[in-house]
Design an enzyme around this catalytic site. Structure first.
Site, mmCIF file in Angstrom:
data_model
loop_
_atom_site.group_PDB
_atom_site.id
_atom_site.type_symbol
_atom_site.label_atom_id
_atom_site.label_comp_id
_atom_site.label_asym_id
_atom_site.label_seq_id
_atom_site.Cartn_x
_atom_site.Cartn_y
_atom_site.Cartn_z
ATOM 1 N N TYR A 175 0.808 -1.216 0.000
ATOM 2 C CA TYR A 175 0.000 0.000 0.000
ATOM 3 C C TYR A 175 0.842 1.267 0.000
ATOM 4 O O TYR A 175 0.432 2.300 -0.520
ATOM 5 C CB TYR A 175 -0.946 0.009 1.202
ATOM 6 C CG TYR A 175 -0.288 0.214 2.548
ATOM 7 C CD1 TYR A 175 -0.173 1.482 3.112
ATOM 8 C CD2 TYR A 175 0.223 -0.864 3.267
ATOM 9 C CE1 TYR A 175 0.428 1.676 4.347
ATOM 10 C CE2 TYR A 175 0.817 -0.678 4.499
ATOM 11 C CZ TYR A 175 0.923 0.587 5.035
ATOM 12 O OH TYR A 175 1.535 0.768 6.251
ATOM 13 N N HIS A 232 -9.443 -7.276 8.145
ATOM 14 C CA HIS A 232 -8.309 -6.503 7.655
ATOM 15 C C HIS A 232 -7.310 -7.398 6.912
ATOM 16 O O HIS A 232 -6.770 -7.002 5.870
ATOM 17 C CB HIS A 232 -7.612 -5.778 8.803
ATOM 18 C CG HIS A 232 -6.614 -4.764 8.351
ATOM 19 N ND1 HIS A 232 -6.967 -3.645 7.627
ATOM 20 C CD2 HIS A 232 -5.263 -4.706 8.490
ATOM 21 C CE1 HIS A 232 -5.889 -2.941 7.343
ATOM 22 N NE2 HIS A 232 -4.850 -3.566 7.853
ATOM 23 N N LYS A 233 -7.078 -8.574 7.437
ATOM 24 C CA LYS A 233 -6.241 -9.584 6.776
ATOM 25 C C LYS A 233 -6.791 -10.956 7.170
ATOM 26 O O LYS A 233 -7.505 -11.096 8.162
ATOM 27 C CB LYS A 233 -4.775 -9.488 7.232
ATOM 28 C CG LYS A 233 -4.083 -8.175 6.927
ATOM 29 C CD LYS A 233 -2.623 -8.198 7.414
ATOM 30 C CE LYS A 233 -1.961 -6.848 7.198
ATOM 31 N NZ LYS A 233 -0.548 -6.833 7.648
ATOM 32 N N ASP A 242 -7.684 1.558 8.901
ATOM 33 C CA ASP A 242 -6.772 1.562 7.762
ATOM 34 C C ASP A 242 -7.410 0.922 6.523
ATOM 35 O O ASP A 242 -7.194 1.347 5.387
ATOM 36 C CB ASP A 242 -5.484 0.789 8.059
ATOM 37 C CG ASP A 242 -4.951 0.938 9.463
ATOM 38 O OD1 ASP A 242 -5.739 1.238 10.380
ATOM 39 O OD2 ASP A 242 -3.751 0.728 9.655
ATOM 40 N N ARG A 250 -3.125 8.482 12.701
ATOM 41 C CA ARG A 250 -3.071 8.087 11.286
ATOM 42 C C ARG A 250 -4.222 7.144 10.927
ATOM 43 O O ARG A 250 -4.684 7.155 9.779
ATOM 44 C CB ARG A 250 -1.726 7.457 10.928
ATOM 45 C CG ARG A 250 -1.620 7.191 9.427
ATOM 46 C CD ARG A 250 -0.213 7.007 8.923
ATOM 47 N NE ARG A 250 0.398 5.768 9.323
ATOM 48 C CZ ARG A 250 1.601 5.656 9.857
ATOM 49 N NH1 ARG A 250 2.314 6.760 10.090
ATOM 50 N NH2 ARG A 250 2.117 4.492 10.175
ATOM 51 N N GLY A 303 -6.740 9.306 9.970
ATOM 52 C CA GLY A 303 -6.330 9.947 8.731
ATOM 53 C C GLY A 303 -6.655 9.093 7.515
ATOM 54 O O GLY A 303 -7.166 9.589 6.502
#
Length: 394
Positions: free
Chosen positions: A55, A151-152, A162, A232, A235
């Protein structure tokens, strides 16, 4: 004397290109040029190391794409093609990508594939096939019982902030290009689940992660939430919101909800902006606590999201002032010019995660334990994007 002065003025009026050539390059372009000089070939996370598929590379190439669109300079597109072609085979295969990991982080670079698949004169078909491979992963991605992407594969039952940036802008653009309207419903569902499960009702901030099974050590046994608000992480989420709206149909019934999510988040970001520096904190709500620090990548991401949201009318124009203050803080706190003239971005935390080995417990101490990096892709990319936005309103 007067004659010479008049001739000089006439020359400048008739030859604006000469004046433009002497105009200093915008900060977005200067940072891209500095980055390309540091990484002239493969985008390994360390200089002179071969790139993996990830990413961070996609984030940087998307930032460079924005500068290419802004300036029209072909050298930026050529750089993107050169970097991507290290990973993409003629048949659309993707080197160093593992489908079976079901890792949302691997989807983000697909946005560049979609861009290249639309450029005349390039090998559009191979980029299109590669993008389709990534979308096949999303079709089969493991999910929570409520339908949220894990997420995974190895992070069972978990949604992280994220992941919204990693998957949803790609998914939205793919749905538009390949005329798959149901894809927009899926994108909207992922955001709705985040808003339902990860928003703190007291502060409006979003927790980093959510474990539906409530079995992880870091997860609250009643709510499944991780313990802290990571800058983050929010973010990524803010950038995902403003970017998916680029592709969402104007008449889609969920589009209004996405805009409302952004409008809900914007005043929260303004509230937790550090009044002294204009930047935002690594642990968002604990600015006065010992050890906490203002962090570059989160600050750049928030400036980008607020400025873009204000420019496109999703947010009130007053949020441009919040973005302005944040951007000036970024320039003062984190940006410096090296002796060789290249721009540097300091102050980006290297990583932030939950679980894994060694185990990351989501504590305040954990978030402060990760090293701070110079010229980290996760800071440089959003800085370039934020700079482009700021330059558009000058």
């Amino acid at each position: 004397m007067k004659k010479n002065l008049l001739l000089s003025l006439l020359f400048l009026l008739l030859c604006p290109a000469v004046f433009a050539q002497n105009k200093p390059a915008a900060l977005s372009q200067r940072m891209v040029d500095s980055f390309i000089k540091r990484y002239p070939d493969s985008l390994g996370l360390e200089q002179n190391k071969v790139a993996r598929w990830g990413y961070e590379q996609g984030l940087m190439l998307k930032a460079i794409e924005r500068v290419w669109e802004r300036t029209g300079e072909r050298k930026y597109l050529d750089y993107i093609v050169r970097i991507m072609d290290y990973s993409i085979g003629e048949d659309g295969s993707i080197q160093r990508y593992k489908y079976e990991d079901f890792n949302l982080d691997n989807i983000n670079t697909g946005r560049i594939l979609l861009t290249l698949s639309q450029q005349p004169g390039l090998q559009q078909e191979k980029y299109r096939k590669a993008a389709q491979r990534l979308h096949q992963q999303l079709d089969a991605q493991p999910r929570t019982k409520a339908g949220g992407y894990w997420h995974k594969q190895r992070y069972t039952n978990q949604m992280w902030l994220d992941g919204l940036y990693m998957a949803e802008p790609f998914s939205a653009e793919y749905s538009k290009l390949f005329k798959q309207p149901k894809g927009f419903d899926e994108v909207a569902k992922q955001f709705a689940l985040i808003e339902k499960n990860l928003v703190d009702p007291k502060t409006g901030l979003l927790y980093h992660g959510y474990d539906e099974s409530r079995t992880e050590q870091w997860a609250n046994k009643q709510t499944g939430l991780s313990p802290n608000f990571w800058g983050r992480g929010m973010g990524w989420y803010a950038m995902a919101l403003v970017d998916v709206l680029d592709y969402f149909p104007k008449d889609h019934p969920e589009r209004t909800k996405l805009i409302k999510y952004l409008q809900r988040l914007a005043p929260v970001l303004a509230k937790y902006q550090d009044p002294k520096t204009g930047a935002w904190w690594q642990v968002s709500d604990q600015g006065t606590r010992a050890g906490n620090y203002v962090e570059a990548s989160a600050s750049c991401m928030f400036v980008y999201a607020l400025a873009k949201g204000a420019r496109l009318g999703y947010l009130d124009k007053s949020y441009q002032k919040v973005a302005d203050k944040g951007y000036q803080g970024i320039l003062k706190q984190f940006v410096q010019t090296e002796p060789d003239g290249l721009l540097t971005l300091n102050g980006t935390v290297s990583v932030g995660g939950l679980g894994g080995k060694p185990y990351r417990d989501g504590s305040y101490e954990y978030y402060l334990s990760e090293p701070i990096q110079k010229n980290d892709f996760k800071g440089v990319g959003p800085f370039i994007m934020a700079s482009v936005e700021m330059e558009m309103v000058k």
